[in-house]
Design an enzyme around this catalytic site. Structure first.
Site, PDB file in Angstrom:
ATOM      1  N   HIS A  59       0.851  -1.187   0.000  1.00 39.40           N
ATOM      2  CA  HIS A  59       0.000   0.000   0.000  1.00 39.40           C
ATOM      3  C   HIS A  59       0.887   1.238   0.000  1.00 39.40           C
ATOM      4  O   HIS A  59       2.025   1.199   0.502  1.00 39.40           O
ATOM      5  CB  HIS A  59      -0.883   0.024   1.237  1.00 39.40           C
ATOM      6  N   GLU A  61       0.863   3.846   1.836  1.00 38.63           N
ATOM      7  CA  GLU A  61       1.301   4.255   3.171  1.00 38.63           C
ATOM      8  C   GLU A  61       2.463   3.402   3.666  1.00 38.63           C
ATOM      9  O   GLU A  61       3.425   3.937   4.228  1.00 38.63           O
ATOM     10  CB  GLU A  61       0.153   4.121   4.187  1.00 38.63           C
ATOM     11  N   CYS A  89      -6.393   1.934   5.720  1.00 43.88           N
ATOM     12  CA  CYS A  89      -7.016   0.672   6.111  1.00 43.88           C
ATOM     13  C   CYS A  89      -6.468   0.269   7.490  1.00 43.88           C
ATOM     14  O   CYS A  89      -5.553   0.916   8.011  1.00 43.88           O
ATOM     15  CB  CYS A  89      -6.691  -0.401   5.069  1.00 43.88           C
ATOM     16  N   CYS A  92      -2.583  -0.156   7.485  1.00 45.18           N
ATOM     17  CA  CYS A  92      -1.835   1.098   7.372  1.00 45.18           C
ATOM     18  C   CYS A  92      -2.009   1.971   8.611  1.00 45.18           C
ATOM     19  O   CYS A  92      -1.070   2.650   9.034  1.00 45.18           O
ATOM     20  CB  CYS A  92      -2.241   1.829   6.107  1.00 45.18           C
TER      21      CYS A  92
END
Length: 156
Positions: A59, A61, A89, A92
């Site tokens: 991801h 992040e 999410c 993260c």
């Protein structure tokens, strides 16, 4: 969590995260981008690379946090702010806590998976030993539109 008028710095750095999201879209990745800022300077940039790397944890992040840790030479990002185009999410949000980020600023809300207030609120849970400050809805419409367009194009 704050949804009030955003400071100019938040808008500027979210625009930089949007540039990263656009890079992800060019790679046919879900267009989410992130930057991490320390002392008013960007120390890392990243965008989603899950498809490219075939890595569920790639991801924006997570990739930005990894790069920022290398840049500062520490796993602690205590004086740093994460700007990300979509509400983080649970994974993260957990990484934001574990890396001791000072602040998380996000664009669009994620009602299906957001862990900063939409679905659950991990970042303000006082049972954790660290709670980053959270600001949401910074350039939310623009961030959301990038995602909507991506998925509309996918359905065509």
């Amino acid at each position: 969590m704050s949804f009030s008028k955003h400071c100019q710095d938040d808008v500027f750095f979210m625009q930089e995260a949007i540039k990263e999201a656009e890079k992800a879209a060019e790679l046919d990745e879900v267009p989410i981008g992130a930057v991490i800022v320390k002392d008013n300077e960007i120390i890392s940039r990243a965008h989603n690379l899950r498809e490219t790397l075939q890595d569920a944890t790639a991801h924006a992040e997570i990739l930005a946090i990894r790069q920022a840790c290398k840049t500062v030479g520490s796993w602690r990002l205590t004086d740093c702010t994460l700007y990300v185009t979509l509400e983080p999410c649970p994974m993260c949000a957990g990484a934001a806590i574990l890396s001791r980020l000072k602040k998380v600023v996000f664009g669009a809300k994620d009602p299906k998976g957001g862990a900063c207030g939409s679905l659950i609120n991990i970042l303000s849970d006082e049972r954790f030993n660290h709670q980053p400050e959270v600001t949401g809805d910074v350039l939310a419409d623009k961030c959301g539109d990038i995602l909507k367009k991506f998925f509309q194009d996918k359905r065509k």
